[in-house]
Design an enzyme around this catalytic site. Structure first.
Site, short mmCIF file in Angstrom:
data_model
loop_
_atom_site.label_atom_id
_atom_site.label_comp_id
_atom_site.label_asym_id
_atom_site.label_seq_id
_atom_site.Cartn_x
_atom_site.Cartn_y
_atom_site.Cartn_z
N GLY A 51 -24.23 -8.75 -53.14
CA GLY A 51 -24.61 -7.20 -52.43
C GLY A 51 -25.50 -7.28 -51.40
O GLY A 51 -25.69 -8.12 -50.67
N CYS A 52 -26.16 -6.18 -51.58
CA CYS A 52 -27.16 -5.76 -50.35
C CYS A 52 -28.37 -7.18 -50.41
O CYS A 52 -28.79 -7.21 -51.62
CB CYS A 52 -27.88 -4.41 -50.48
SG CYS A 52 -29.18 -3.95 -49.35
#
Length: 220
Positions: A51-52
């Site tokens: 993810g981020c």
């Protein structure tokens, strides 16, 4: 109308050809021999995508033995990816982190445990509302020993939870450091809405379930 149909056919054919070439390049990345990064000054390096990278960077920096976590891009088939190019999903890269750690304090096995404990392990192509192939989960291995550690932990978790684990397993090839403004983002921008509403809660969820003996004192 005939001219429009002809043009449409040409565009679709060109798009399919580009997609086929991109898929072939990506498959070559997946099937490549891993590149092993040597230990330097007593520090080893590991690479993860989940993810981020703002979130993942902060999570790993809360772990004892981790000296630094660097945001960047890995797992793709193009050179010198950028934030904007990786976000198109066409470079094959995922937002990733380079973990610089002391293997005498924290093992690669523990870093893999951190990885699985800090995400939704079933979500494909993203974490939370961050969706797209650039946010997919990948664990990178540098040698056969690391690959077996990853595969065994992934299989054990799938059996324990009775779910399919979304994380892909790639041979490590190259890590491209992200733009300067992405580095230490949570530390430098603690009041940013994304940090307040996504990154910090994700970090706190991780710290609530991970054994405290592995966390830095200031992390709990």
């Amino acid at each position: 109308m005939k001219n429009y149909i002809t043009l449409l056919i040409i565009v679709l054919a060109f798009s399919c050809q580009n997609n086929a070439q991109s898929n072939k390049k990506q498959q070559a990345v997946i099937n490549a021999d891993p590149v092993e990064v040597p230990i330097k000054n007593g520090k080893a390096r590991a690479y993860f995508a989940s993810g981020c990278f703002w979130c993942v960077e902060a999570i790993y920096e809360s772990v004892k033995g981790v000296e630094e976590s660097i945001s960047g891009y890995s797992g793709g088939h193009t050179k010198r990816p950028t934030y904007s190019s990786s976000n198109t999903g066409r470079t094959g890269h995922a937002e990733a982190v380079e973990i610089i750690y002391d293997p005498k304090i924290v093992s690669f096995e523990t870093l893999v445990d951190v990885y699985f404990a800090s995400q939704n392990v079933t979500q494909v192509n993203g974490q939370g509302n961050d969706r797209g192939s650039q946010y997919r989960s990948i664990i990178f291995y540098q040698n056969e020993e690391q690959k077996q550690i990853i595969l065994k932990k992934k299989a054990a978790l799938a059996k324990q939870l009775d779910v399919k684990i979304a994380a892909e397993v790639y041979p490590f090839q190259k890590f491209w450091v992200a733009e300067d403004y992405h580095q230490d983002y949570e530390k430098l921008h603690p009041n940013h809405p994304y940090i307040q509403n996504v990154s910090i809660p994700r970090l706190n969820r991780f710290k609530a379930i991970f054994p405290k003996k592995f966390l830095k004192d200031e992390a709990h």
